[in-house]
Design a protein around this motif. Structure first.
Motif, PDB file in Angstrom:
ATOM      1  N   ARG A  28       4.152   1.643  -9.291  1.00  0.00           N
ATOM      2  CA  ARG A  28       4.678   0.812  -8.205  1.00  0.00           C
ATOM      3  C   ARG A  28       4.469   1.501  -6.849  1.00  0.00           C
ATOM      4  NH1 ARG A  28      10.133  -1.040  -9.919  1.00  0.00           N
ATOM      5  NH2 ARG A  28      10.279   1.200 -10.111  1.00  0.00           N
ATOM      6  N   PHE A  29       4.684   2.807  -6.801  1.00  0.00           N
ATOM      7  CA  PHE A  29       4.489   3.586  -5.574  1.00  0.00           C
ATOM      8  C   PHE A  29       3.026   3.541  -5.128  1.00  0.00           C
ATOM      9  CE2 PHE A  29       3.556   7.814  -3.668  1.00  0.00           C
ATOM     10  CZ  PHE A  29       4.335   7.699  -2.522  1.00  0.00           C
ATOM     11  N   TRP A  30       2.110   3.765  -6.066  1.00  0.00           N
ATOM     12  CA  TRP A  30       0.683   3.738  -5.740  1.00  0.00           C
ATOM     13  C   TRP A  30       0.253   2.357  -5.268  1.00  0.00           C
ATOM     14  CZ3 TRP A  30      -1.005   6.422 -10.871  1.00  0.00           C
ATOM     15  CH2 TRP A  30      -0.774   7.798 -10.772  1.00  0.00           C
ATOM     16  N   VAL A  31       0.677   1.337  -5.976  1.00  0.00           N
ATOM     17  CA  VAL A  31       0.293  -0.030  -5.605  1.00  0.00           C
ATOM     18  C   VAL A  31       0.838  -0.373  -4.217  1.00  0.00           C
ATOM     19  CG1 VAL A  31       0.579  -2.468  -6.181  1.00  0.00           C
ATOM     20  CG2 VAL A  31      -0.017  -0.827  -7.970  1.00  0.00           C
ATOM     21  N   ALA A  32       2.053   0.064  -3.918  1.00  0.00           N
ATOM     22  CA  ALA A  32       2.627  -0.183  -2.591  1.00  0.00           C
ATOM     23  C   ALA A  32       1.818   0.506  -1.504  1.00  0.00           C
ATOM     24  CB  ALA A  32       4.081   0.286  -2.552  1.00  0.00           C
ATOM     25  N   GLU A  33       1.390   1.738  -1.752  1.00  0.00           N
ATOM     26  CA  GLU A  33       0.592   2.443  -0.742  1.00  0.00           C
ATOM     27  C   GLU A  33      -0.760   1.768  -0.532  1.00  0.00           C
ATOM     28  OE1 GLU A  33       2.122   6.965  -0.307  1.00  0.00           O
ATOM     29  OE2 GLU A  33       0.536   6.676  -1.801  1.00  0.00           O
ATOM     30  N   ILE A  34      -1.407   1.366  -1.602  1.00  0.00           N
ATOM     31  CA  ILE A  34      -2.702   0.688  -1.462  1.00  0.00           C
ATOM     32  C   ILE A  34      -2.515  -0.689  -0.831  1.00  0.00           C
ATOM     33  CG2 ILE A  34      -4.690  -0.247  -2.725  1.00  0.00           C
ATOM     34  CD1 ILE A  34      -4.637   2.831  -2.387  1.00  0.00           C
ATOM     35  N   ALA A  35      -1.434  -1.377  -1.172  1.00  0.00           N
ATOM     36  CA  ALA A  35      -1.152  -2.682  -0.558  1.00  0.00           C
ATOM     37  C   ALA A  35      -0.985  -2.534   0.956  1.00  0.00           C
ATOM     38  CB  ALA A  35       0.088  -3.314  -1.177  1.00  0.00           C
ATOM     39  N   ILE A  57      -9.917   5.026  -5.263  1.00  0.00           N
ATOM     40  CA  ILE A  57      -8.558   5.361  -4.856  1.00  0.00           C
ATOM     41  C   ILE A  57      -8.379   6.857  -5.108  1.00  0.00           C
ATOM     42  CG2 ILE A  57      -6.111   4.999  -5.307  1.00  0.00           C
ATOM     43  CD1 ILE A  57      -6.868   2.124  -6.198  1.00  0.00           C
ATOM     44  N   LEU A  58      -8.255   7.602  -4.027  1.00  0.00           N
ATOM     45  CA  LEU A  58      -8.123   9.059  -4.124  1.00  0.00           C
ATOM     46  C   LEU A  58      -6.669   9.471  -4.006  1.00  0.00           C
ATOM     47  CD1 LEU A  58     -11.100  10.231  -1.869  1.00  0.00           C
ATOM     48  CD2 LEU A  58     -11.053   9.863  -4.346  1.00  0.00           C
ATOM     49  N   MET A  59      -6.332  10.596  -4.638  1.00  0.00           N
ATOM     50  CA  MET A  59      -4.964  11.089  -4.657  1.00  0.00           C
ATOM     51  C   MET A  59      -4.913  12.476  -4.006  1.00  0.00           C
ATOM     52  SD  MET A  59      -2.531  11.415  -8.014  1.00  0.00           S
ATOM     53  CE  MET A  59      -3.171   9.851  -8.575  1.00  0.00           C
ATOM     54  N   ASP A  60      -3.849  12.703  -3.246  1.00  0.00           N
ATOM     55  CA  ASP A  60      -3.691  14.046  -2.683  1.00  0.00           C
ATOM     56  C   ASP A  60      -2.841  14.901  -3.627  1.00  0.00           C
ATOM     57  OD1 ASP A  60      -0.998  13.428  -2.239  1.00  0.00           O
ATOM     58  OD2 ASP A  60      -1.166  13.400  -0.053  1.00  0.00           O
ATOM     59  N   ASP A  61      -2.584  16.125  -3.231  1.00  0.00           N
ATOM     60  CA  ASP A  61      -1.850  17.044  -4.104  1.00  0.00           C
ATOM     61  C   ASP A  61      -0.363  16.724  -4.205  1.00  0.00           C
ATOM     62  OD1 ASP A  61      -1.489  17.743  -1.451  1.00  0.00           O
ATOM     63  OD2 ASP A  61      -1.534  19.897  -1.819  1.00  0.00           O
ATOM     64  N   LYS A  62       0.137  15.769  -3.421  1.00  0.00           N
ATOM     65  CA  LYS A  62       1.549  15.374  -3.480  1.00  0.00           C
ATOM     66  C   LYS A  62       1.748  14.037  -4.193  1.00  0.00           C
ATOM     67  CE  LYS A  62       2.771  17.883   0.665  1.00  0.00           C
ATOM     68  NZ  LYS A  62       1.630  18.184   1.490  1.00  0.00           N
ATOM     69  N   HIS A  64       0.260  11.062  -3.258  1.00  0.00           N
ATOM     70  CA  HIS A  64      -0.034   9.901  -2.413  1.00  0.00           C
ATOM     71  C   HIS A  64      -1.476   9.467  -2.647  1.00  0.00           C
ATOM     72  CE1 HIS A  64       3.682  10.009  -0.095  1.00  0.00           C
ATOM     73  NE2 HIS A  64       3.574  11.336  -0.142  1.00  0.00           N
ATOM     74  N   VAL A  65      -1.744   8.185  -2.453  1.00  0.00           N
ATOM     75  CA  VAL A  65      -3.091   7.664  -2.680  1.00  0.00           C
ATOM     76  C   VAL A  65      -3.673   7.102  -1.384  1.00  0.00           C
ATOM     77  CG1 VAL A  65      -2.785   7.156  -5.129  1.00  0.00           C
ATOM     78  CG2 VAL A  65      -2.160   5.429  -3.447  1.00  0.00           C
ATOM     79  N   ALA A  66      -4.993   7.054  -1.339  1.00  0.00           N
ATOM     80  CA  ALA A  66      -5.706   6.520  -0.188  1.00  0.00           C
ATOM     81  C   ALA A  66      -6.946   5.784  -0.672  1.00  0.00           C
ATOM     82  CB  ALA A  66      -6.110   7.648   0.764  1.00  0.00           C
ATOM     83  N   LEU A  67      -7.324   4.780   0.066  1.00  0.00           N
ATOM     84  CA  LEU A  67      -8.496   3.983  -0.246  1.00  0.00           C
ATOM     85  C   LEU A  67      -9.724   4.625   0.387  1.00  0.00           C
ATOM     86  CD1 LEU A  67      -9.007   1.328  -1.707  1.00  0.00           C
ATOM     87  CD2 LEU A  67      -8.590   0.135   0.425  1.00  0.00           C
ATOM     88  N   THR A  68     -10.821   4.650  -0.364  1.00  0.00           N
ATOM     89  CA  THR A  68     -12.051   5.251   0.139  1.00  0.00           C
ATOM     90  C   THR A  68     -13.247   4.370  -0.210  1.00  0.00           C
ATOM     91  OG1 THR A  68     -13.331   7.309   0.206  1.00  0.00           O
ATOM     92  CG2 THR A  68     -12.470   6.636  -1.931  1.00  0.00           C
ATOM     93  N   ASP A  69     -14.424   4.783   0.163  1.00  0.00           N
ATOM     94  CA  ASP A  69     -15.694   4.121  -0.127  1.00  0.00           C
ATOM     95  C   ASP A  69     -15.768   2.727   0.496  1.00  0.00           C
ATOM     96  OD1 ASP A  69     -18.182   3.464  -1.000  1.00  0.00           O
ATOM     97  OD2 ASP A  69     -17.711   3.533  -3.130  1.00  0.00           O
ATOM     98  N   PHE A  70     -16.068   2.696   1.769  1.00  0.00           N
ATOM     99  CA  PHE A  70     -16.181   1.451   2.519  1.00  0.00           C
ATOM    100  C   PHE A  70     -17.638   0.998   2.663  1.00  0.00           C
ATOM    101  CE2 PHE A  70     -12.084   3.122   3.513  1.00  0.00           C
ATOM    102  CZ  PHE A  70     -11.282   2.007   3.679  1.00  0.00           C
ATOM    103  N   ASN A  71     -18.486   1.412   1.718  1.00  0.00           N
ATOM    104  CA  ASN A  71     -19.921   1.095   1.802  1.00  0.00           C
ATOM    105  C   ASN A  71     -20.206  -0.398   1.871  1.00  0.00           C
ATOM    106  OD1 ASN A  71     -20.635   3.774   1.729  1.00  0.00           O
ATOM    107  ND2 ASN A  71     -20.958   3.796  -0.478  1.00  0.00           N
ATOM    108  N   ILE A  72     -19.477  -1.186   1.115  1.00  0.00           N
ATOM    109  CA  ILE A  72     -19.763  -2.628   1.094  1.00  0.00           C
ATOM    110  C   ILE A  72     -18.670  -3.448   1.774  1.00  0.00           C
ATOM    111  CG2 ILE A  72     -21.269  -2.515  -0.913  1.00  0.00           C
ATOM    112  CD1 ILE A  72     -18.944  -3.530  -2.605  1.00  0.00           C
ATOM    113  N   ALA A  73     -17.783  -2.782   2.492  1.00  0.00           N
ATOM    114  CA  ALA A  73     -16.760  -3.497   3.253  1.00  0.00           C
ATOM    115  C   ALA A  73     -17.438  -4.341   4.323  1.00  0.00           C
ATOM    116  CB  ALA A  73     -15.791  -2.511   3.888  1.00  0.00           C
TER     117      ALA A  73
END
Length: 132
Positions: A28-35, A57-62, A64-73
């Motif tokens: 739920r936490f990950w989905v909320a961050e990506i949302a 979807i990349l994760m940091d050492d704590k 948290h997640v972040a969206l990456t790879d905007f090649n086809i955005a």
């Protein structure tokens, strides 16, 4: 254009999904961050990502997640529909596969597929099979 982001030492979500299952609160936490990230892209920059999947979807050492790879955005102009097919087949929304045109909704579909995979530990049925 160059995009710079923080170093994400936790690896991608696919890496973690292949090694263990997660409790509902973590998913739920990950989905909320990506949302939040998707909403920011859509409302602030009129950008649709078109390739949301665990590998992007990349994760940091704590944790948290972040969206990456905007090649086809791509940018959506004046809420006009796009018709080009782009993305990873298992995460493509039905409207993207069908060729009837799409806007921002394809990112929300992909996020739902990622969430399904996190919850159940298996891949969902691709939209192209649903449309047959």
């Amino acid at each position: 254009m160059f995009m710079v982001m923080d170093l994400m030492m936790g690896g991608d979500l696919r890496f973690h999904m292949q090694r263990r299952r997660f409790v509902e609160g973590v998913i739920r936490f990950w989905v909320a961050e990506i949302a939040c990230a998707i909403n920011y892209l859509h409302t602030t920059h009129n950008v649709v990502h078109r390739d949301i999947k665990p590998d992007n979807i990349l994760m940091d050492d704590k944790g948290h997640v972040a969206l990456t790879d905007f090649n086809i955005a791509t940018r959506i102009q004046d809420d006009r529909r796009h018709y080009s097919v782009a993305g990873t087949a298992n995460y493509m929304a039905p409207e993207l596969v069908s060729g009837h045109g799409y806007t921002y909704s394809v990112d929300w579909w992909s996020l739902g597929v990622v969430m399904y995979e996190c919850v159940y530990g298996k891949a969902s049925i691709p939209a192209r099979q649903i449309l047959k």
